[in-house]
Design an enzyme around this catalytic site. Structure first.
Site, PDB file in Angstrom:
ATOM      1  N   ILE A  34       4.858  -2.814  -7.809  1.00 27.46           N
ATOM      2  CA  ILE A  34       4.047  -1.597  -7.874  1.00 27.46           C
ATOM      3  C   ILE A  34       4.691  -0.528  -6.988  1.00 27.46           C
ATOM      4  CG2 ILE A  34       1.750  -0.618  -7.503  1.00 27.46           C
ATOM      5  CD1 ILE A  34       0.656  -3.519  -7.711  1.00 27.46           C
TER       6      ILE A  34
ATOM      7  N   HIS B 285       4.100  -7.743  -5.049  1.00 30.22           N
ATOM      8  CA  HIS B 285       2.782  -8.145  -4.545  1.00 30.22           C
ATOM      9  C   HIS B 285       2.491  -9.564  -5.027  1.00 30.22           C
ATOM     10  CE1 HIS B 285       0.979  -4.215  -3.178  1.00 30.22           C
ATOM     11  NE2 HIS B 285       2.087  -3.814  -3.782  1.00 30.22           N
TER      12      HIS B 285
ATOM     13  N   CYS C 105       5.994  -5.308  -0.037  1.00 30.85           N
ATOM     14  CA  CYS C 105       6.132  -3.956  -0.565  1.00 30.85           C
ATOM     15  C   CYS C 105       6.169  -2.927   0.577  1.00 30.85           C
ATOM     16  CB  CYS C 105       5.043  -3.707  -1.588  1.00 30.85           C
ATOM     17  SG  CYS C 105       5.530  -2.483  -2.790  1.00 30.85           S
TER      18      CYS C 105
ATOM     19  N   GLU D 177       0.150 -11.410  -3.904  1.00 26.81           N
ATOM     20  CA  GLU D 177      -1.273 -11.710  -3.688  1.00 26.81           C
ATOM     21  C   GLU D 177      -2.131 -11.359  -4.900  1.00 26.81           C
ATOM     22  OE1 GLU D 177       0.332  -9.178  -2.508  1.00 26.81           O
ATOM     23  OE2 GLU D 177      -0.929  -7.401  -2.671  1.00 26.81           O
TER      24      GLU D 177
ATOM     25  N   GLY E   2       0.885  -1.158   0.000  1.00 26.84           N
ATOM     26  CA  GLY E   2       0.000   0.000   0.000  1.00 26.84           C
ATOM     27  C   GLY E   2       0.914   1.196   0.000  1.00 26.84           C
ATOM     28  N   GLU E   3       0.865   1.957   1.054  1.00 31.46           N
ATOM     29  CA  GLU E   3       1.746   3.116   1.173  1.00 31.46           C
ATOM     30  C   GLU E   3       2.286   3.137   2.610  1.00 31.46           C
ATOM     31  OE1 GLU E   3       2.925   5.158  -1.222  1.00 31.46           O
ATOM     32  OE2 GLU E   3       4.104   5.783   0.506  1.00 31.46           O
ATOM     33  N   SER E   4       3.590   2.932   2.727  1.00 36.90           N
ATOM     34  CA  SER E   4       4.181   2.805   4.066  1.00 36.90           C
ATOM     35  C   SER E   4       3.975   4.074   4.888  1.00 36.90           C
ATOM     36  CB  SER E   4       5.670   2.486   3.957  1.00 36.90           C
ATOM     37  OG  SER E   4       6.335   3.431   3.146  1.00 36.90           O
TER      38      SER E   4
HETATM   39  N1  GLN Z   1       6.135   2.996  -2.544  1.00 36.39           N
HETATM   40  C1  GLN Z   1       5.268   2.511  -1.501  1.00 36.39           C
HETATM   41  C2  GLN Z   1       5.762   2.924  -0.126  1.00 36.39           C
HETATM   42  O1  GLN Z   1       6.746   3.589   0.001  1.00 36.39           O
HETATM   43  C3  GLN Z   1       5.122   1.008  -1.533  1.00 36.39           C
HETATM   44  C4  GLN Z   1       4.315   0.588  -2.727  1.00 36.39           C
HETATM   45  C5  GLN Z   1       3.523  -0.672  -2.502  1.00 36.39           C
HETATM   46  O2  GLN Z   1       3.353  -1.153  -1.392  1.00 36.39           O
HETATM   47  N2  GLN Z   1       3.000  -1.186  -3.581  1.00 36.39           N
HETATM   48  O3  GLN Z   1       5.165   2.555   0.828  1.00 36.39           O
END
Ligand code: GLN
Length: 204
Positions: free
Chosen positions: A142, A178, A80, A180, A48-50
């Site tokens: 991604i 990913h 990710c 999943e 997702g987005e850390s």
């Molecule tokens: N670039 C995202 C981050 O820094 C990670 C991307 C992802 O989880 N698909 O969290």
């Protein structure tokens, strides 16, 4: 394969992991607060987005609570953003400054190592540790991080173009991609085996 596992359910690819784990026979509960970790043998930290996950977790101290359990044998699968939150060292991490992460995985990762969304791609990666030689894993990258260095206790499980893209240290398994969303379940099966070990320890 009947370990009770959780999915960190603040932001990201929550449903996809839950479905896959249930298909493998696991009982899966969402985790949004520290007390929801009680009784779990494993935890998935999704992609997702850390920065979003770290911000949303900050008010309850969830990520340090996960770390306490990692230190006593909790199995974790991080993908990710999940890998970024598990890594001991993160480059290009300005947006994470001041926020707790989990840590415990002795790797150095670079956030957005391939670039932004337009540099996202799918590829066949090599499985180099278990799996027969030449075995492949379909992987979706991604806005993926790059693993720039791995510590001595870290095994590389999957490589892409010779570089590590999935690693394991003890009961921590983490991937830059990913798994999943490409119908790939081997990392999840490995994670559930580690969670079952944790459950067996706890019962002993
Ligand atoms: N670039 C995202 C981050 O820094 C990670 C991307 C992802 O989880 N698909 O969290």
């Amino acid at each position: 394969m009947n370990a009770r596992v959780g999915i960190l359910a603040l932001q990201g690819a929550i449903e996809e992991h839950s479905r896959l784990l249930r298909a493998l026979g696991a009982s899966v509960t969402p985790v949004r607060r520290p007390e929801q970790l009680t009784g779990l043998s494993g935890l998935v930290i999704p992609g997702g987005e850390s920065t979003a996950i770290a911000r949303l977790a900050a008010s309850t101290g969830l990520l340090p609570a996960v770390r306490e359990r990692v230190d006593t044998g909790l199995a974790v699968l991080g993908t990710c953003a999940g890998l970024i939150l598990l890594a001991d060292h993160v480059l290009d991490a300005d947006a994470l400054a001041g926020f707790d992460r989990v840590g415990g995985l002795d790797v150095t990762v670079r956030r957005n190592g391939y670039g932004g969304q337009l540099e996202s791609f799918e590829a066949d990666a090599d499985i180099s540790v278990d799996g027969t030689p030449g075995d492949r894993m379909r992987a979706a990258f991604i806005r993926a991080p790059i693993i720039e260095a791995v510590g001595p206790g870290v095994a590389t499980i999957v490589r892409h173009n010779g570089q590590p893209v999935a690693v394991q240290q003890g009961r921590l398994v983490a991937a830059t991609f990913h798994p999943e969303i490409t119908g790939e379940n081997r990392l999840h099966r490995r994670f559930l085996d580690l969670a079952a070990q944790r459950a067996a320890d706890a019962a002993a």
